[in-house]
Design an enzyme around this catalytic site. Structure first.
Site, PDB file in Angstrom:
ATOM      1  N   GLU A  25      -5.363  -5.132  10.321  1.00  0.00           N
ATOM      2  CA  GLU A  25      -4.320  -4.131  10.564  1.00  0.00           C
ATOM      3  C   GLU A  25      -4.611  -3.396  11.869  1.00  0.00           C
ATOM      4  O   GLU A  25      -5.433  -2.480  11.896  1.00  0.00           O
ATOM      5  CB  GLU A  25      -4.287  -3.101   9.429  1.00  0.00           C
ATOM      6  CG  GLU A  25      -3.969  -3.674   8.069  1.00  0.00           C
ATOM      7  CD  GLU A  25      -3.361  -2.604   7.151  1.00  0.00           C
ATOM      8  OE1 GLU A  25      -2.206  -2.791   6.757  1.00  0.00           O
ATOM      9  OE2 GLU A  25      -4.033  -1.597   6.872  1.00  0.00           O
ATOM     10  N   GLU A  80      -6.682   4.594   7.708  1.00  0.00           N
ATOM     11  CA  GLU A  80      -6.478   6.034   7.444  1.00  0.00           C
ATOM     12  C   GLU A  80      -7.721   6.640   6.801  1.00  0.00           C
ATOM     13  O   GLU A  80      -8.031   7.815   7.016  1.00  0.00           O
ATOM     14  CB  GLU A  80      -5.214   6.224   6.582  1.00  0.00           C
ATOM     15  CG  GLU A  80      -3.954   6.008   7.412  1.00  0.00           C
ATOM     16  CD  GLU A  80      -2.778   5.434   6.653  1.00  0.00           C
ATOM     17  OE1 GLU A  80      -2.744   5.533   5.412  1.00  0.00           O
ATOM     18  OE2 GLU A  80      -1.871   4.876   7.317  1.00  0.00           O
ATOM     19  N   HIS A 136      -9.443   1.055   4.783  1.00  0.00           N
ATOM     20  CA  HIS A 136      -8.146   1.275   5.425  1.00  0.00           C
ATOM     21  C   HIS A 136      -8.321   2.213   6.607  1.00  0.00           C
ATOM     22  O   HIS A 136      -9.109   3.152   6.555  1.00  0.00           O
ATOM     23  CB  HIS A 136      -7.130   1.845   4.427  1.00  0.00           C
ATOM     24  CG  HIS A 136      -5.749   1.836   5.001  1.00  0.00           C
ATOM     25  ND1 HIS A 136      -5.300   2.823   5.840  1.00  0.00           N
ATOM     26  CD2 HIS A 136      -4.753   0.921   4.908  1.00  0.00           C
ATOM     27  CE1 HIS A 136      -4.062   2.507   6.234  1.00  0.00           C
ATOM     28  NE2 HIS A 136      -3.715   1.368   5.676  1.00  0.00           N
ATOM     29  N   SER A 189       3.479  -2.243  10.208  1.00  0.00           N
ATOM     30  CA  SER A 189       4.926  -2.301  10.424  1.00  0.00           C
ATOM     31  C   SER A 189       5.525  -3.666  10.085  1.00  0.00           C
ATOM     32  O   SER A 189       6.476  -4.124  10.715  1.00  0.00           O
ATOM     33  CB  SER A 189       5.289  -1.890  11.859  1.00  0.00           C
ATOM     34  OG  SER A 189       4.879  -0.556  12.101  1.00  0.00           O
ATOM     35  N   ASN A 200       0.879  -1.167   0.000  1.00  0.00           N
ATOM     36  CA  ASN A 200       0.000   0.000   0.000  1.00  0.00           C
ATOM     37  C   ASN A 200       0.920   1.220   0.000  1.00  0.00           C
ATOM     38  O   ASN A 200       1.500   1.558   1.025  1.00  0.00           O
ATOM     39  CB  ASN A 200      -0.908  -0.021   1.238  1.00  0.00           C
ATOM     40  CG  ASN A 200      -1.741   1.246   1.354  1.00  0.00           C
ATOM     41  OD1 ASN A 200      -1.760   2.073   0.447  1.00  0.00           O
ATOM     42  ND2 ASN A 200      -2.412   1.404   2.478  1.00  0.00           N
ATOM     43  N   TRP A 201       1.042   1.818  -1.167  1.00  0.00           N
ATOM     44  CA  TRP A 201       1.967   2.949  -1.289  1.00  0.00           C
ATOM     45  C   TRP A 201       1.449   4.212  -0.615  1.00  0.00           C
ATOM     46  O   TRP A 201       2.180   5.180  -0.476  1.00  0.00           O
ATOM     47  CB  TRP A 201       2.224   3.242  -2.780  1.00  0.00           C
ATOM     48  CG  TRP A 201       3.074   2.230  -3.477  1.00  0.00           C
ATOM     49  CD1 TRP A 201       3.839   1.251  -2.905  1.00  0.00           C
ATOM     50  CD2 TRP A 201       3.269   2.107  -4.894  1.00  0.00           C
ATOM     51  NE1 TRP A 201       4.484   0.526  -3.877  1.00  0.00           N
ATOM     52  CE2 TRP A 201       4.154   1.042  -5.110  1.00  0.00           C
ATOM     53  CE3 TRP A 201       2.773   2.800  -6.003  1.00  0.00           C
ATOM     54  CZ2 TRP A 201       4.562   0.657  -6.387  1.00  0.00           C
ATOM     55  CZ3 TRP A 201       3.175   2.415  -7.266  1.00  0.00           C
ATOM     56  CH2 TRP A 201       4.064   1.351  -7.458  1.00  0.00           C
ATOM     57  N   LYS A 202       0.162   4.210  -0.251  1.00  0.00           N
ATOM     58  CA  LYS A 202      -0.442   5.408   0.346  1.00  0.00           C
ATOM     59  C   LYS A 202      -0.198   6.605  -0.576  1.00  0.00           C
ATOM     60  O   LYS A 202      -0.139   6.424  -1.788  1.00  0.00           O
ATOM     61  CB  LYS A 202       0.079   5.608   1.776  1.00  0.00           C
ATOM     62  CG  LYS A 202      -0.074   4.306   2.600  1.00  0.00           C
ATOM     63  CD  LYS A 202       0.110   4.461   4.071  1.00  0.00           C
ATOM     64  CE  LYS A 202      -0.119   3.114   4.754  1.00  0.00           C
ATOM     65  NZ  LYS A 202      -0.022   3.171   6.212  1.00  0.00           N
ATOM     66  N   GLY A 217       2.919  -1.138   4.203  1.00  0.00           N
ATOM     67  CA  GLY A 217       2.977   0.288   3.914  1.00  0.00           C
ATOM     68  C   GLY A 217       4.401   0.724   3.616  1.00  0.00           C
ATOM     69  O   GLY A 217       4.911   0.543   2.512  1.00  0.00           O
ATOM     70  N   GLY A 218       5.069   1.272   4.621  1.00  0.00           N
ATOM     71  CA  GLY A 218       6.403   1.855   4.434  1.00  0.00           C
ATOM     72  C   GLY A 218       7.385   0.958   3.698  1.00  0.00           C
ATOM     73  O   GLY A 218       8.086   1.413   2.777  1.00  0.00           O
ATOM     74  N   GLY A 254       2.574   2.242  10.731  1.00  0.00           N
ATOM     75  CA  GLY A 254       3.492   3.366  10.608  1.00  0.00           C
ATOM     76  C   GLY A 254       4.195   3.729  11.907  1.00  0.00           C
ATOM     77  O   GLY A 254       4.828   4.769  12.005  1.00  0.00           O
TER      78      GLY A 254
HETATM   79  P1  13P Z   1       3.069   0.301   7.618  1.00  0.00           P
HETATM   80  O1  13P Z   1       3.575  -0.983   7.016  1.00  0.00           O
HETATM   81  O2  13P Z   1       3.811   1.512   7.145  1.00  0.00           O
HETATM   82  O3  13P Z   1       2.942   0.205   9.095  1.00  0.00           O
HETATM   83  O4  13P Z   1       1.578   0.492   7.056  1.00  0.00           O
HETATM   84  C1  13P Z   1       0.700  -0.563   7.140  1.00  0.00           C
HETATM   85  C2  13P Z   1      -0.504  -0.207   6.364  1.00  0.00           C
HETATM   86  O5  13P Z   1      -1.258   0.682   6.710  1.00  0.00           O
HETATM   87  C3  13P Z   1      -0.764  -0.951   5.134  1.00  0.00           C
HETATM   88  O6  13P Z   1      -2.025  -0.685   4.644  1.00  0.00           O
END
Ligand code: 13P
Length: 249
Positions: free
Chosen positions: A166, A96, A94, A212, A9-11, A233-234, A172
């Site tokens: 999640e 967020e 998600h 994470s 997930n590149w956000k 994510g990251g 994050g």
């Molecule tokens: P991180 O891997 O950066 O914690 O993000 C997880 C995430 O929200 C994937 O959708």
């Protein structure tokens, strides 16, 4: 046997050319992966990412979709539009979107409906916030999110649903759920789906862990019986890290 799904997930990161470059870097690194590989890109990056991924085992997804097929919804993108340009996956719910943009269990249900109606595979995200975990209501929260989102989803459509557990406190933050915590919650999700659709359907469901997840902790998480992949994510923004996670699956 479930095929694990490792999804990035590149956000809200990368310009289109950078997205294409990252896909091109990942293609040889992920070519031999024993899992399905999906990258969820910002809308504007989807064409570049899809063009770069063409002919490879990397699938491209969006990060959200509106619940209506069309209409007066300024700034929104429909699942039909995504499908029309060749997108195969979409995230719904998600955290967020829930915490920053007002998504509720009901709008997540409606977005999930739209994604399925458009023929997409939906990666439905569920998970508790820190306060809910500390209160001991993770089980209830995750079940409620799962049940409401799946309202009206047929057993046949469920085959195009992936659920990503999640925990919001792990996203994050560098704070990963322990493999035991991840497996426990993923099992709660699967048990909830078993109640709704029967054990065979639940056994076929891919339930990912996200929060994470990285190259160092992926193998331990993915070794758990109910962790069928990850939503990253990251670490999905770094080719070597993401490829290592895919390699661990
Ligand atoms: P991180 O891997 O950066 O914690 O993000 C997880 C995430 O929200 C994937 O959708």
């Amino acid at each position: 046997m479930r095929t694990p799904v490792i999804a990035g997930n590149w956000k809200m990161n990368l310009l289109p050319a950078q997205a294409a470059a990252l896909v091109n870097e990942l293609k040889p690194l992920c070519a031999g992966a024993n899992c399905d590989v999906v990258l969820c890109a910002p809308y504007i990056n989807l064409p570049a990412a899809m063009a770069a991924a063409a002919g490879s085992n990397i699938k491209i997804g969006a990060q959200n979709c509106h619940w209506a097929t069309e209409g007066a919804f300024t700034g929104e993108v429909s699942a039909n539009m995504l499908r029309d340009i060749g997108v195969e996956y979409v995230l719904t719910g998600h955290s967020e979107r829930r915490t920053l943009f007002g998504d509720t269990n009901e709008t997540v249900r409606d977005r999930t409906r739209a994604g399925l109606d458009a023929g997409l595979t939906v990666i439905l995200c569920v998970g508790e916030v820190l306060q809910e975990r500390q209160q001991g209501i993770t089980y209830e929260v995750v079940r409620l999110q799962t049940k409401v989102a799946l309202e009206g989803v047929s057993a046949e459509e469920l085959q195009r649903v992936i659920i990503a557990y999640e925990p919001v406190w792990a996203i994050g933050t560098g704070l990963t759920a322990t493999a035991e915590q991840a497996n426990e919650a993923n099992k709660w999700v699967r048990d909830c789906v078993a109640e709704l659709y029967g054990q065979a359907a639940a056994d076929a469901l891919v339930v990912q862990y996200g929060g994470s997840m990285n190259a160092a902790n992926a193998a331990e998480l993915l070794a758990k019986p109910d962790v069928d992949g990850g939503l990253i994510g990251g670490a999905s923004l770094k080719a070597a890290d993401f490829a290592a996670i895919a390699g661990a699956a």
